[in-house]
Design an enzyme around this catalytic site. Structure first.
Site, PDB file in Angstrom:
ATOM      1  N   ASP A 484       1.235  -1.025   0.217  1.00 17.88           N
ATOM      2  CA  ASP A 484      -0.167   0.160   0.021  1.00 17.88           C
ATOM      3  C   ASP A 484       0.827   1.254  -0.165  1.00 17.88           C
ATOM      4  O   ASP A 484       2.106   0.877   0.544  1.00 17.88           O
ATOM      5  CB  ASP A 484      -1.008  -0.298   0.741  1.00 17.88           C
ATOM      6  CG  ASP A 484      -2.115   0.559   0.636  1.00 17.88           C
ATOM      7  OD1 ASP A 484      -2.478   1.476   0.337  1.00 17.88           O
ATOM      8  OD2 ASP A 484      -3.196   0.134   1.887  1.00 17.88           O
ATOM      9  N   ASP A 549     -11.068   1.763  -3.154  1.00 14.58           N
ATOM     10  CA  ASP A 549     -11.801   1.664  -1.773  1.00 14.58           C
ATOM     11  C   ASP A 549     -13.313   1.461  -1.970  1.00 14.58           C
ATOM     12  O   ASP A 549     -13.587   0.942  -0.749  1.00 14.58           O
ATOM     13  CB  ASP A 549     -11.027   2.232  -0.853  1.00 14.58           C
ATOM     14  CG  ASP A 549      -9.421   2.880  -0.348  1.00 14.58           C
ATOM     15  OD1 ASP A 549      -9.153   1.476  -0.814  1.00 14.58           O
ATOM     16  OD2 ASP A 549      -9.408   3.118   0.948  1.00 14.58           O
TER      17      ASP A 549
END
Ligand code: GLA
Length: 746
Positions: A484, A549
């Site tokens: 990430d 997301d």
């Protein structure tokens, strides 16, 4: 014309032609498009136009790197200098190396001691053409600043519209089609990562180009840092497209003998509209994944140290097909359905919770368990602990090895989340090394998501990160890493006072390459606050993307369509989220959530312990449907159908057209009683198909009748595509999935 260089070159494969005009001092693309039978010098000469009023006697060529000194008045493709002087570069083409599908043009600017190599490589079967420019500072004593190095390509007049991928966090990769301006379209990304807002790609289309027909040209920059894409109309009416890395002034300086290769710009042409382009990209990437990615890509791992200011300079050299550029091996394998803990428990992970989730996941048919954020020392919220990559003993008293072992016992793989490039101010790492971060010496540090960016161009930093990641992977049996990167790089100054995005990006690639090479069995997912790092550059190291997301099924349909326009479904993480959706607050049935998620690399990201019985059964059935068809989904041809604001449809059709999975989704409240007919795409018109409704399982009474009636009927592929299938009434925010199989006559 130097000896050994022809007037023009014509490369072609089975589908496209590339014609490069070498009559001037520099190579210029004369044509890139549908395959041509033959080309002659006189045909190319007829592209030249007579003198326009108040202009030069001859129109300056749109070379691969045009500059003002050559008479070109558009944005220069190349901007270099030594200090404040020696910027008027005037290269002369001196040699051309050719092979069946590749051209390498070498030019010299003797006065400025600069060598330029333009490399153009046509893929063997698809419409993809890869271009790079390499600049070499051949001066033995003086450094050379590179301010701009953009590949420049002329655009045919009829390509007057553009479609960009744009968006924001939680709603990435949205397709936006518009008319090109008569002036300039400039798309610049300065986020320090690929960005949510400006994807490094652009699609050009004619007014008449549709999903299935007409000319379409894409560009994608294989780069995860700052980038520029420009389309400019010159005063004489010609249009040019330029693309490459966005270099800030002073960011790139080549020492004597130093060189720089631009990130690869990948053009793709199709005369079969947007679907044609998507199919070329998918095929090109699959071939690269399955074979030697390096033979299609430069070797990104060669880092050269510039002796002038100790900057590391990215220098892709042409790759001979060795393993350095290969995509992660797991991309070739069956992709396991995964459970991700993020929206299930956020930071509140611990051994007991995780073991319960593993049990539930195994029962649902899930095949990989991914422990997201929250597992490392002190990480109880997003204000702390990034950089301290040791397991939190309070949450996991025996470490993560027993968790991984339990996964294996229950038949699951184990994966882990990391965010290597970042550090929290509240961390042991930052307390020990406050000087390891990127910043801005003229003001306070800016935190975003309460975190700072580590300076990866410092060797001790990447050493620390490599050792930390290796220690985890050596100790715990991990098969997947979610890599990430949760903030933009606002302050890009490194300890030496230099601008850092270029070096940061190449250092990231080098670190990822090290991890990939040391742990070749571990698949890496590229994530950056959702879809902030979805690009062809990081694809050399990663084999899955997290596109967004948002797990909102409706928004996901739009995100997934953008993603699939340039990347294949098996690279697309798509998860079944909770209802209501945590980002949008919208509630969707499990039928819709699971029905949308099963089109990519499927996963679940919700607290599956809390599912009611009906939802659990539905989810289990969707996972099983995905597994039944994932080979088709991950190898077939993706094709979008005609659509309206309310209704969208798409299919994945096997290469031999023997089988297809097709979906229709009703996005909003329909304005008419019945949906539009489903006109299928991609089928073989001469074959008969059996059509089955395979999703959802629980249908309304009328839909169930429709399903039953389909069972006794075969349809011609031509009928399904031309006349189409009448659909039953559908509720808003619902979908139907069909399986089509060719009827075999005995
Ligand atoms: C980012 C990712 C999420 C999740 C969180 C964890 O936002 O996109 O999927 O991993 O970080 O902090």
């Amino acid at each position: 014309m130097p000896e050994g260089v022809d007037q023009f070159y014509h490369l072609r494969n089975t589908t496209v032609s590339l014609v490069v005009d070498c009559r001037g001092s520099q190579p210029a693309i004369a044509y890139f498009g549908t395959k041509l039978a033959n080309v002659s010098e006189s045909m190319i000469e007829h592209l030249d136009r007579h003198e326009a009023p108040a202009s030069l006697p001859g129109e300056p060529a749109i070379t691969l790197s045009p500059t003002h000194g050559m008479g070109y008045l558009g944005c220069p493709g190349l901007a270099v200098r030594r200090g404040r002087q020696q910027w008027q570069i005037s290269p002369q083409l001196v040699a051309c190396e050719t092979s069946e599908l590749e051209l390498r043009f070498i030019s010299l600017c003797e006065r400025l001691s600069i060598e330029i190599t333009h490399c153009l490589r046509l893929d063997g079967e698809t419409g993809v053409l890869a271009l790079t420019t390499t600049l070499k500072n051949a001066d033995p004593t003086t450094p050379l600043s590179v301010d701009q190095c953009l590949i420049t390509v002329p655009i045919q007049d009829h390509l007057s519209e553009a479609c960009e991928l744009t968006g924001r966090w939680g709603y990435e990769l949205q397709q936006n089609r518009f008319q090109l301006p008569n002036s300039s379209l400039v798309r610049e990304n300065r986020a320090g990562r690929t960005s949510h807002h400006r994807h490094p790609s652009l699609r050009l289309l004619s007014e008449n180009t549709t999903l299935g027909s007409g000319d379409a040209l894409d560009i994608q920059i294989a780069w995860s840092g700052n980038h520029t894409i420009r389309v400019e109309q010159l005063a004489d009416g010609r249009r040019v497209m330029q693309a490459g890395e966005l270099l800030e002034v002073g960011e790139l300086e080549l020492g004597p003998g130093g060189y720089y290769t631009s990130p690869e710009c990948l053009l793709c042409f199709s005369d079969n509209g947007s679907n044609g382009l998507s199919q070329w990209w998918h095929r090109f990437i699959r071939k690269a994944c399955g074979g030697h990615f390096g033979s299609a890509y430069g070797n990104p791992d060669t880092i050269q140290v510039d002796t002038v200011n100790s900057q590391t300079v990215h220098c892709d050299t042409i790759h001979d097909g060795a393993s350095d550029g290969a995509i992660s091996v797991s991309s070739q394998e069956t992709r396991p359905v995964q459970l991700n803990t993020w929206e299930a428990c956020y930071f509140d992970v611990n051994e007991a919770t995780v073991l319960e989730l593993i049990d539930e996941a195994a029962d649902l048919g899930i095949e990989r368990f991914v422990l997201d954020d929250g597992w490392f020392r002190g990480r109880n919220n997003d204000r702390t602990s990034l950089g301290d990559w040791q397991v939190d003993e309070g949450k996991f008293p025996s470490g993560l090895s027993p968790v991984a072992a339990y996964c294996h016992e229950r038949g699951l793989e184990f994966g882990l989340w990391v965010e290597p490039e970042m550090v929290s101010a509240d961390s042991d790492l930052y307390r020990a090394h406050p000087d390891w971060v990127l910043g801005f010496s003229n003001g306070p540090l800016i935190e975003a998501r309460n975190q700072l960016v580590l300076d990866l161009s410092r060797e001790e930093v990447t050493e620390y990160l490599f050792e930390s990641i290796s220690a985890l992977m050596d100790e715990i049996s991990i098969s997947y890493v979610k890599w990430d990167m949760n903030r933009d790089i606002h302050q890009m100054e490194n300890a030496g006072g230099h601008r850092a995005v270029h070096r940061q990006t190449t250092a990231l690639y080098a670190l990822m390459a090290r991890v990939r090479d040391r742990f070749p069995h571990v698949a890496i997912e590229s994530c950056a606050s959702g879809g902030g790092r979805v690009d062809m550059g990081v694809l050399r190291y990663a084999s899955r993307f997290w596109p967004s997301d948002t797990n909102d099924a409706l928004d996901r349909i739009a995100v997934q369509r953008g993603f699939l326009s340039i990347l294949p479904p098996e690279l697309m993480g798509s998860h079944v989220g909770p209802s209501p959706c945590h980002l949008t607050g919208r509630q969707h049935t499990m039928n819709l959530r699971a029905g949308v998620a099963l089109w990519g690399h499927m996963g679940v990201e919700a607290d599956i312990r809390a599912l009611n019985k009906a939802d659990r059964l539905t989810l289990e059935a969707a996972i099983s449907l995905h597994k039944q068809h994932r080979h088709l989904l991950h190898s077939g041809r993706y094709v979008e159908h005609e659509q309206s604001a309310q209704q969208v449809a798409w299919s994945v059709v096997s290469d031999d057209q023997g089988e297809a999975l097709s979906a229709v989704a009703m996005l909003h409240t329909p304005t008419t009683a019945f949906p539009k007919r489903m006109r299928f795409r991609g089928l073989d018109g001469s074959k008969q198909y059996q059509v089955q409704v395979v999703w959802p399982q629980d249908l309304s009474e009328k839909q169930a009748d429709f399903r039953e009636r389909l069972k006794s009927q075969c349809f011609g592929g031509d009928w399904l595509q031309q006349a189409g299938l009448a659909l039953p009434i559908m509720q808003p925010e619902s979908m139907l999935i069909f399986h089509l199989a060719v009827v075999k006559h005995s």
